[in-house]
Design an enzyme around this catalytic site. Sequence first.
Site, PDB file in Angstrom:
ATOM      1  N   SER A 194       0.831  -1.210   0.000  1.00 28.25           N
ATOM      2  CA  SER A 194       0.000   0.000   0.000  1.00 28.25           C
ATOM      3  C   SER A 194       0.860   1.252   0.000  1.00 28.25           C
ATOM      4  O   SER A 194       0.599   2.205  -0.745  1.00 28.25           O
ATOM      5  CB  SER A 194      -0.922   0.002   1.221  1.00 28.25           C
ATOM      6  OG  SER A 194      -1.825  -1.087   1.195  1.00 28.25           O
ATOM      7  N   ARG A 197       1.043   8.026   5.962  1.00 32.51           N
ATOM      8  CA  ARG A 197       0.278   7.171   6.868  1.00 32.51           C
ATOM      9  C   ARG A 197      -1.184   7.608   6.910  1.00 32.51           C
ATOM     10  O   ARG A 197      -2.096   6.776   6.967  1.00 32.51           O
ATOM     11  CB  ARG A 197       0.890   7.216   8.263  1.00 32.51           C
ATOM     12  CG  ARG A 197       0.130   6.456   9.340  1.00 32.51           C
ATOM     13  CD  ARG A 197       0.123   4.970   9.148  1.00 32.51           C
ATOM     14  NE  ARG A 197       1.448   4.380   9.200  1.00 32.51           N
ATOM     15  CZ  ARG A 197       1.682   3.074   9.074  1.00 32.51           C
ATOM     16  NH1 ARG A 197       0.676   2.240   8.859  1.00 32.51           N
ATOM     17  NH2 ARG A 197       2.915   2.605   9.121  1.00 32.51           N
ATOM     18  N   HIS A 248      -2.763   6.377   3.767  1.00 32.99           N
ATOM     19  CA  HIS A 248      -2.940   4.932   3.897  1.00 32.99           C
ATOM     20  C   HIS A 248      -4.178   4.605   4.719  1.00 32.99           C
ATOM     21  O   HIS A 248      -4.918   3.659   4.409  1.00 32.99           O
ATOM     22  CB  HIS A 248      -1.690   4.326   4.545  1.00 32.99           C
ATOM     23  CG  HIS A 248      -1.802   2.870   4.847  1.00 32.99           C
ATOM     24  ND1 HIS A 248      -2.135   2.396   6.098  1.00 32.99           N
ATOM     25  CD2 HIS A 248      -1.634   1.774   4.064  1.00 32.99           C
ATOM     26  CE1 HIS A 248      -2.157   1.073   6.075  1.00 32.99           C
ATOM     27  NE2 HIS A 248      -1.857   0.667   4.858  1.00 32.99           N
TER      28      HIS A 248
END
Length: 218
Positions: free
Chosen positions: A17, A41, A44
């Site tokens: 990812s 992050r 994500h």
Amino acid sequence: MTIIQDIKRGEDIEAASMAIIDSEVPLPRPYQGAQWQVVRRMIHTTADFEMLRLVRFHPQAVEAGVEALLRGCVLFTDTEMARAGIPDRRMDALGCSVRCLMRDAEVLALSSEQGCTRARAAMDFAVSDIRPDIYVIGNAPTALLRLLEHIEAGRAKPALIVGMPVGFVNAAESKDLLLRQSVVPFIAIEGRKGGSALAASVINALADLALAQNKGGE
């Protein structure tokens, strides 16, 4: 034709990812270095590339957050969801603890007595009793507004505020006030977007940076 990737392990899925995010945000990116690790992050967590234009960093935010985590700090979250989104494996490795007071009996009583939200009442208890180094606010604008009142009055000066309340009533406005103050480092999202998962993802990114720094110093 739909092609399903044959990836079974969680850590491999995460790595894949992150690689996809990196490939879809070519250089030069709007955020560099450690800031990119935080924003990546967040993307994500949400699959929302609009984070690329909404995230705001105080110049000392990442450094202040990592330093606080490295000294084994106390974190306060405005929701149990945010607390649950910060894994013990990261916090235990750093000697940190995460507190949420939304179910605390004294908080519930104060909220009822004053006719205010539980989040605002919890913030009063956090400032007076816990004195956290990092405040993680992903849901309640009332919590962020109350924290800013405490900071202005000199009753609180945390190392970092993760300010990401979500919604339509005072969410954008509370974050705008956070961005305007210069006393405390912050990581925030402009506008209505936010949420507990996003706020927790910021802490997870900072924790990974702190753990990497710890490992590098061994």
